[in-house]
Structure formats: C-alpha cells, structure tokens
Design an enzyme around this catalytic site. Structure first.
Site, short mmCIF file in Angstrom:
data_model
loop_
_atom_site.label_atom_id
_atom_site.label_comp_id
_atom_site.label_asym_id
_atom_site.label_seq_id
_atom_site.Cartn_x
_atom_site.Cartn_y
_atom_site.Cartn_z
NE ARG A 104 -4.09 -1.69 2.13
CZ ARG A 104 -5.08 -1.80 2.52
NH1 ARG A 104 -4.91 -1.31 3.70
NH2 ARG A 104 -5.77 -2.88 2.37
CG ASP B 261 16.77 1.90 -10.55
OD1 ASP B 261 17.38 1.10 -11.04
OD2 ASP B 261 17.73 2.55 -10.64
CG ASP C 287 19.99 -2.26 -11.58
OD1 ASP C 287 19.79 -1.05 -10.93
OD2 ASP C 287 20.84 -1.55 -12.79
CG ASP D 191 22.67 -1.24 -10.91
OD1 ASP D 191 21.73 0.16 -10.54
OD2 ASP D 191 22.94 -0.66 -11.71
CB THR E 200 23.49 3.49 -10.91
OG1 THR E 200 25.09 3.12 -10.97
CG2 THR E 200 23.54 4.84 -11.92
#
Length: 379
Positions: free
Chosen positions: A166, A235, A237, A239, A241
């Site tokens: 939520r 986003d 991944d 990582d 960044t």
C-alpha cells in the site's frame, strides 16, 4: 495558541492547543512530545511546526486523527506512532472532512496504516493534499503506507519507503505526482483492487526496488481503475545507480487506459521522475532540521537498492528514547504573544505591543501579517 511545553496534556501542551477549532498553533519549544493517547485535530487550525526552535517537533507514542477536521494546515511536524501505540490504528488517519494539507511532514511506524485517508460510509472526504512529505516504515506484521480512498486527494513530491504494501492503495480519486516509492515488499502502488470506480493520474514518479522487494510495482489493477499516466520510471536492478526505464501502457495491466485525465485534477507543475528523485531526497519531510529517523530512511534511499528493510519495532533502529534526541532551542521574544517575534514586527513597522496586528494585512496581498511571518520561515 502557544505551545510552551512538551507535556502530553494540560496548559501549554499541544493537546490543549488543538482542543478547539479556529486556532493557529505556534511553538515556543522544540523536542519530542510523547503522547499516551491519540491526538484529535479540529477544523480551521494551522499547526505551524516551522515555528518550533531547535530541532522542531516530533509527536511520538500514539496516533493522530483528523476525522471531522476541515480547512486545516499542518506543516513541519513529525508523526511517529510506534509499537507502543494503539493496536490496529494508524499514525495519521482521516475518515471524513475536507480541505486539509500536510506539508513537509514525516509519518512513520503505523501499526495499521501509516497514512490512512479512508472515506467512511455516508461521509465525504475530499480536497486533501500530502506534499513534500515522508510515509515510512509501517510496522510489521501489517506494514503499510496506507489506504487512500477519497473523493479527491493529491500526493505530491513525497517519499513512500520501507512499507510492506500500500504505497499507497489508491481508490477513489487520486493524483500522484513526482513521488518516490522505495523498498516495498509485496506491493508498491495498488491500482484500486476493487470493482468500484477509481480515477488516477500518475505523473513523473520513480519506483525503485530495494533489498526486500519481491512483489508487484503496480499491483492489483482492474478495469474499474481509470488511469492517465506519463513519465513514470522503474528501477529494478538494485545496483546503486538511478538508471531505471520508462513505464509504458503495458506495465499498468488491466486498468482502463486514458489519453487524458478522467477528472479535472488541480494543476500541479510537474518535474521529470529524475528531478523528483533529487527533490524528494533533498526536501521531503520536516526538512528544516533532519532527525535520526528521516536521515535513516533517506540514507537507505540514497543506496538505490542496496539498503532498506521493513521493521517490527522502532527500537530495532537504535535511536535514543525511541526517536532520537532533538535540540530544544529557544524561541525569539514575542512580547504581545501574537505569534510574531518582536524583531520581525519592528522590521516591518508593526507594533510588538499590539497583538491585534497579527490579523492585519500591511501590504494588502490577502495574507495576514501572521501568515506572512509563518511563510517566511519556510526555506
């Protein structure tokens, strides 16, 4: 009304100051107000947390209700419920009323929802705004950012972080613009999850997975959710960044996709999702003075996928006294107790011995002298 102490109740307390409608509340003290029972706000109130000296104001230990409140503004207040609050209750809740703004507030540690705006049967709940704020760390096992089920809410430039689900659950009419959602677990933004009609506008938001994320980013869509969306990024991944991809029509599942908003939403100047991430990181929450809890979650966000976790008890964070220390500071002299410091009045040819001039309008712009002073404190 001047809050002159950090007591839970009694003369000079916040609870006493908000006990009646039609009040502007200023703070002569900064620090943590530990509450044992829920605070109930009223209509036609301005809670000017930006006036608090030192580290500002944190409300800790139980939840707060705005049900029945209308035409109320709250700025630069931290609402931290915690494990000691009432079981099954929210950090901030509202079931009926209208025209309420939470600006630069920080909400955390709800035992049910952290921000629940849920229109009760037979009531009206509309014209609500959460902006430049943080909704964080709803407590497990029911860790949620909260349900937003109203006839009209705007959530703008805010951060949802470390909530199991939520973020928010969106029903009714909601515009969601330039927000960041980070480290949800089972569900990020919930697209209605109901057969009843909902209308949504999503612009320039950034959804960023964290260490615990395993569930849907845009969850539980149905054709009853009428959506216009643009410029939202994801986003995934983890990582470190910020390098997500643009979300497209297919990412929103079975919603009814619209090329233009289905509702005449209020106009909001929109940034890109990347600009929103930078803005939220720098400005969301009670940002005049960052406390331990806000610094903690913002540091997690800055890791961009490498750090983040939901919690069951705020004591696991290791903050002194549950929320961490806040410097008290000293309020400037205000001889007539009109909420405006003497030095500010003298510099503008007002009378520091005349309390009535707080409601004057020296420059004829439609804002009272007190309102102008309160606004001058905001970066």
């Amino acid at each position: 009304m001047h809050v002159t102490n950090l007591d839970d109740s009694g003369p000079g307390s916040l609870r006493d100051a908000i006990s009646q409608p039609n009040r502007t509340v200023v703070f002569d003290v900064g620090g943590v107000i530990k509450i044992s029972s829920r605070l109930v706000f009223k209509s036609h109130q301005t809670i000017a947390g930006q006036t608090a000296p030192g580290g500002g104001i944190t409300i800790y230990g139980n939840g707060t209700s705005f049900s029945g409140a209308s035409n109320t503004v709250v700025r630069f207040i931290r609402f931290r419920m915690g494990i000691g609050g009432d079981s099954g209750k929210d950090t901030v809740t509202m079931a009926n009323g209208h025209d309420v703004i939470w600006d630069h507030c920080s909400l955390s540690w709800g035992r049910d929802g952290t921000l629940d705006l849920n229109e009760e049967s037979g009531a009206e709940l509309y014209n609500l705004t959460l902006q430049d704020s943080i909704v964080a760390q709803g407590l497990q096992p029911h860790s949620t950012g909260g349900l937003v089920n109203t006839a009209g809410t705007s959530i703008i430039r805010s951060l949802y972080i470390d909530n199991n689900s939520r973020n928010p659950k969106a029903r009714g009419t909601l515009q969601f613009i330039n927000n960041v959602v980070y480290n949800w677990v089972v569900s990020g933004y919930i697209l209605g999850d109901t057969s009843g009609r909902s209308d949504g506008l999503l612009l320039g938001n950034y959804f960023i997975t964290g260490p615990e994320t395993r569930g849907g980013t845009l969850d539980s869509p149905t054709p009853a959710y009428n959506l216009h969306a643009d410029g939202n990024y994801y986003d995934s991944d983890k990582d470190g960044t910020l390098d997500g991809r643009l979300l497209g029509k297919g990412d929103f599942g079975s919603v009814t996709w619209l090329d233009a908003p289905s509702v005449d939403f209020p106009a909001v100047p929109a940034m890109t999702a990347q600009e929103a991430y930078a803005h939220v990181s720098a400005h969301a929450g009670a940002s005049i003075h960052r406390d331990d809890a806000d610094r903690y979650v913002l540091d997690e966000l800055a890791s961009l996928g490498k750090r983040g976790a939901t919690i069951r008890d705020e004591s696991s964070l290791g903050f002194a006294g549950g929320v961490g220390p806040l410097p008290g500071g000293r309020a400037p002299s205000d001889a007539d107790q009109d909420g405006i410091p003497d030095a500010w009045e003298i510099a503008r040819a007002l009378d520091p011995a005349d309390a009535d001039d707080r409601n004057g309008d020296r420059d004829g712009d439609g804002y009272t002298n007190l309102e102008e002073y309160l606004s001058s404190l905001v970066p």
